[in-house]
Design an enzyme around this catalytic site. Structure first.
Site, PDB file in Angstrom:
ATOM      1  N   ARG A 178      -1.425  -2.485 -18.445  1.00 47.49           N
ATOM      2  CA  ARG A 178      -2.721  -1.797 -18.489  1.00 47.49           C
ATOM      3  C   ARG A 178      -2.730  -0.683 -17.445  1.00 47.49           C
ATOM      4  O   ARG A 178      -2.467  -0.931 -16.266  1.00 47.49           O
ATOM      5  CB  ARG A 178      -3.799  -2.837 -18.166  1.00 47.49           C
ATOM      6  CG  ARG A 178      -5.208  -2.467 -18.444  1.00 47.49           C
ATOM      7  CD  ARG A 178      -6.026  -3.720 -18.627  1.00 47.49           C
ATOM      8  NE  ARG A 178      -5.658  -4.336 -19.893  1.00 47.49           N
ATOM      9  CZ  ARG A 178      -6.110  -3.935 -21.086  1.00 47.49           C
ATOM     10  NH1 ARG A 178      -6.979  -2.947 -21.173  1.00 47.49           N
ATOM     11  NH2 ARG A 178      -5.702  -4.520 -22.188  1.00 47.49           N
ATOM     12  N   ASP A 195      -6.245  13.738 -24.860  1.00 48.87           N
ATOM     13  CA  ASP A 195      -6.227  12.320 -24.507  1.00 48.87           C
ATOM     14  C   ASP A 195      -5.552  11.614 -25.677  1.00 48.87           C
ATOM     15  O   ASP A 195      -6.175  11.355 -26.710  1.00 48.87           O
ATOM     16  CB  ASP A 195      -7.674  11.845 -24.315  1.00 48.87           C
ATOM     17  CG  ASP A 195      -7.770  10.356 -24.048  1.00 48.87           C
ATOM     18  OD1 ASP A 195      -6.767   9.648 -24.240  1.00 48.87           O
ATOM     19  OD2 ASP A 195      -8.867   9.911 -23.669  1.00 48.87           O
ATOM     20  N   TYR A 211       0.856  -1.200   0.000  1.00 49.65           N
ATOM     21  CA  TYR A 211       0.000   0.000   0.000  1.00 49.65           C
ATOM     22  C   TYR A 211       0.882   1.237   0.000  1.00 49.65           C
ATOM     23  O   TYR A 211       1.834   1.319   0.773  1.00 49.65           O
ATOM     24  CB  TYR A 211      -0.890   0.031   1.254  1.00 49.65           C
ATOM     25  CG  TYR A 211      -2.340  -0.158   0.911  1.00 49.65           C
ATOM     26  CD1 TYR A 211      -2.969   0.686   0.005  1.00 49.65           C
ATOM     27  CD2 TYR A 211      -3.087  -1.179   1.494  1.00 49.65           C
ATOM     28  CE1 TYR A 211      -4.294   0.498  -0.333  1.00 49.65           C
ATOM     29  CE2 TYR A 211      -4.419  -1.369   1.155  1.00 49.65           C
ATOM     30  CZ  TYR A 211      -5.015  -0.521   0.241  1.00 49.65           C
ATOM     31  OH  TYR A 211      -6.320  -0.701  -0.094  1.00 49.65           O
ATOM     32  N   LYS A 247      -1.632   0.618 -24.980  1.00 52.62           N
ATOM     33  CA  LYS A 247      -2.000   0.556 -26.406  1.00 52.62           C
ATOM     34  C   LYS A 247      -0.703   0.618 -27.223  1.00 52.62           C
ATOM     35  O   LYS A 247       0.091  -0.302 -27.127  1.00 52.62           O
ATOM     36  CB  LYS A 247      -2.967   1.691 -26.747  1.00 52.62           C
ATOM     37  CG  LYS A 247      -4.313   1.592 -25.993  1.00 52.62           C
ATOM     38  CD  LYS A 247      -5.300   2.625 -26.486  1.00 52.62           C
ATOM     39  CE  LYS A 247      -6.671   2.459 -25.864  1.00 52.62           C
ATOM     40  NZ  LYS A 247      -6.815   3.168 -24.575  1.00 52.62           N
ATOM     41  N   THR A 252      -3.134   6.056 -22.090  1.00 52.25           N
ATOM     42  CA  THR A 252      -3.065   4.728 -21.507  1.00 52.25           C
ATOM     43  C   THR A 252      -1.706   4.146 -21.863  1.00 52.25           C
ATOM     44  O   THR A 252      -1.131   4.468 -22.905  1.00 52.25           O
ATOM     45  CB  THR A 252      -4.174   3.812 -22.045  1.00 52.25           C
ATOM     46  OG1 THR A 252      -4.284   4.007 -23.446  1.00 52.25           O
ATOM     47  CG2 THR A 252      -5.495   4.107 -21.386  1.00 52.25           C
ATOM     48  N   GLU A 285      -0.504   4.806  -0.496  1.00 52.88           N
ATOM     49  CA  GLU A 285      -1.314   6.014  -0.753  1.00 52.88           C
ATOM     50  C   GLU A 285      -0.447   7.243  -0.550  1.00 52.88           C
ATOM     51  O   GLU A 285       0.325   7.337   0.413  1.00 52.88           O
ATOM     52  CB  GLU A 285      -2.526   6.023   0.172  1.00 52.88           C
ATOM     53  CG  GLU A 285      -3.548   4.980  -0.264  1.00 52.88           C
ATOM     54  CD  GLU A 285      -4.750   4.896   0.661  1.00 52.88           C
ATOM     55  OE1 GLU A 285      -4.778   5.599   1.672  1.00 52.88           O
ATOM     56  OE2 GLU A 285      -5.656   4.110   0.345  1.00 52.88           O
TER      57      GLU A 285
HETATM   58  N1  DSN Z   1     -11.444   0.966 -25.118  1.00 53.98           N
HETATM   59  C1  DSN Z   1     -10.390   1.756 -25.671  1.00 53.98           C
HETATM   60  C2  DSN Z   1     -10.240   1.555 -27.123  1.00 53.98           C
HETATM   61  O1  DSN Z   1     -10.434   0.441 -27.542  1.00 53.98           O
HETATM   62  O2  DSN Z   1      -9.931   2.469 -27.847  1.00 53.98           O
HETATM   63  C3  DSN Z   1     -10.508   3.152 -25.324  1.00 53.98           C
HETATM   64  O3  DSN Z   1     -10.550   3.258 -23.950  1.00 53.98           O
END
Ligand code: DSN
Length: 428
Positions: free
Chosen positions: A250, A215, A69, A244, A241, A71
């Site tokens: 993730r 984003d 933990y 990707k 994110t 925080e």
């Molecule tokens: N679910 C994602 C995507 O496939 O683009 C976006 O969060």
């Protein structure tokens, strides 16, 4: 890590006390892990938002840091014993700031949605007006879907793509921004196959006195490799994110200007999240380290080349592509050009071992669970080593599988071909 099993890379190292390896401790859970490995290894992953992480990233996620933990932030935690995990978070922050030449980074978001929630919570008041990409034109749930926190707490207005070109209509964005005078303009999309002109967006935001938030979840890896326009110099905050095109674990990350860092950090914790996932943060550090290597630029260059080649081959085979092609890692296919809905195309391709997702296309008359399109991305297959010559084969299978949508035997035969092909391209 000495007791990790090289035969089964998804199996966590077993701690010295209570426990055997997963394979012995829990056969049912182990089977699930094995089956997912088999699924990924014997098919081709064409979902534009997915990728195959390196072994080092996966190992980092299976470390003892999951037990801790923490925080708070490095040097200012609410728990003792954080001196080691502080190093993990500092390493991730330092590397990602170097990668994107950013002033400040928060690497704690568990996801892109939570990264975005923190940015809105930090920079907006409930009820503020926000101008963002229309969901039906490729925008994201967190850009104002009425059932998402973004659409519940803030007043979103959408901008879209030009119906003729399939590209963002920057003049329309400017006109809408002048009319609306929003508190924030959001750029970024989930299903947009073209480069986004962040400099023009930033100029529009400045002209109307709006905050500018990007984003960049989809093109982050291309941005890191300098193969896509960079939002960082133009935006108040940038989220992405890590799983990707970035090819990490993730999770999410926020970058921001110095003046917003305190607000964004405190909006993320304690505003949106509790304890950070320190094992995932260690894995983010590993992924950012990988992204700082020259090999990452080579990888992203091939991702783009593969997407361009896939687009060319599909066009030759009579598919219509939204915007006529791609500048990034994906193509958006109008399945009506082959007489299918997106849902039917996804199902047929799935039976052939080609995983894609159905996707709304601009002006789509179908519902989101049906759609007229599929989104096809090259990040994952490029991680497995596919290059242009192999992409030609993939385009052929896509065409054949869509044509054979009602022919189970033919689809199974294609899956067999895909499975054989995949043997030469093992998972990283
Ligand atoms: N679910 C994602 C995507 O496939 O683009 C976006 O969060």
């Amino acid at each position: 890590m000495s007791n990790s099993n090289p035969q089964h890379p998804m199996v966590a190292a077993s701690p010295s006390t209570h426990g055997q390896p997963l394979a012995e401790a829990d056969a049912e859970a182990f089977r699930i892990a094995q089956d997912e490995y088999e699924r990924e290894a014997t098919g081709l992953e064409l979902i534009a938002s997915e990728n195959h992480t390196s072994r080092a990233v996966r190992e980092a996620m299976s470390t003892y840091l999951t037990n801790k933990y923490a925080e708070g932030y490095p040097g200012a935690r609410y728990y003792g014993g954080c001196e080691v995990v502080d190093r993990a978070e500092d390493l991730a922050r330092t590397r990602v700031k170097q990668l994107f030449s950013a002033v400040h980074a928060n690497v704690q978001p568990h996801s892109g949605a939570q990264a975005n929630q923190a940015v809105y919570q930090a920079l907006l008041q409930h009820g503020d007006s926000v101008l963002a990409m229309d969901l039906n034109h490729g925008g994201h749930l967190t850009h104002g879907h009425p059932k998402n926190f973004s659409g519940v707490f803030f007043k979103f207005t959408g901008y879209g793509v030009n119906p003729e070109t399939g590209r963002i209509d920057y003049d329309l964005v400017r006109t809408k921004a002048r009319e609306l005078r929003p508190r924030m303009i959001v750029a970024g999309a989930s299903a947009y196959p073209r480069a986004i002109d962040f400099a023009t967006f930033g100029e529009i935001a400045r002209e109307v006195g709006a905050l500018f938030f990007v984003d960049m979840a989809h093109p982050a890896g291309l941005v890191a490799a300098k193969l896509h326009p960079d939002p960082v110099p133009h935006a108040d905050a940038v989220s992405f994110t890590t799983h990707k095109t970035m090819r990490g674990p993730r999770g999410g990350t926020v970058l921001c200007k110095e003046e917003h860092k305190k607000k964004i950090d405190s909006a993320l914790f304690p505003g949106v999240q509790g304890g950070p996932l320190m094992h995932v943060i260690l894995a983010k550090a590993v992924a950012f380290g990988e992204a700082l290597q020259p090999s990452f630029v080579q990888y992203q260059t091939q991702v783009k080349k593969n997407a361009a080649r896939l687009g060319e081959r599909l066009l030759e085979r009579g598919f219509r592509l939204v915007s006529g092609g791609t500048d990034n890692h994906m193509v958006l296919v109008d399945c009506r050009s082959k007489g299918l809905t997106g849902k039917d195309a996804e199902a047929a391709l799935g039976k052939a071992g080609l995983t894609v997702n159905k996707n709304l296309i601009p002006g789509d008359p179908e519902k989101p669970m049906v759609t007229s399109g599929v989104r096809i991305g090259t990040p994952a297959i490029t991680s497995r080593g596919l290059k242009e010559a192999e992409i030609d084969r993939v385009a052929q299978w896509i065409d054949e599988a869509m044509a054979a949508r009602n022919d189970e035997a033919r689809l199974a035969k294609i899956h067999g071909e895909v499975r054989d092909f995949c043997r030469a391209y093992p998972l990283p």
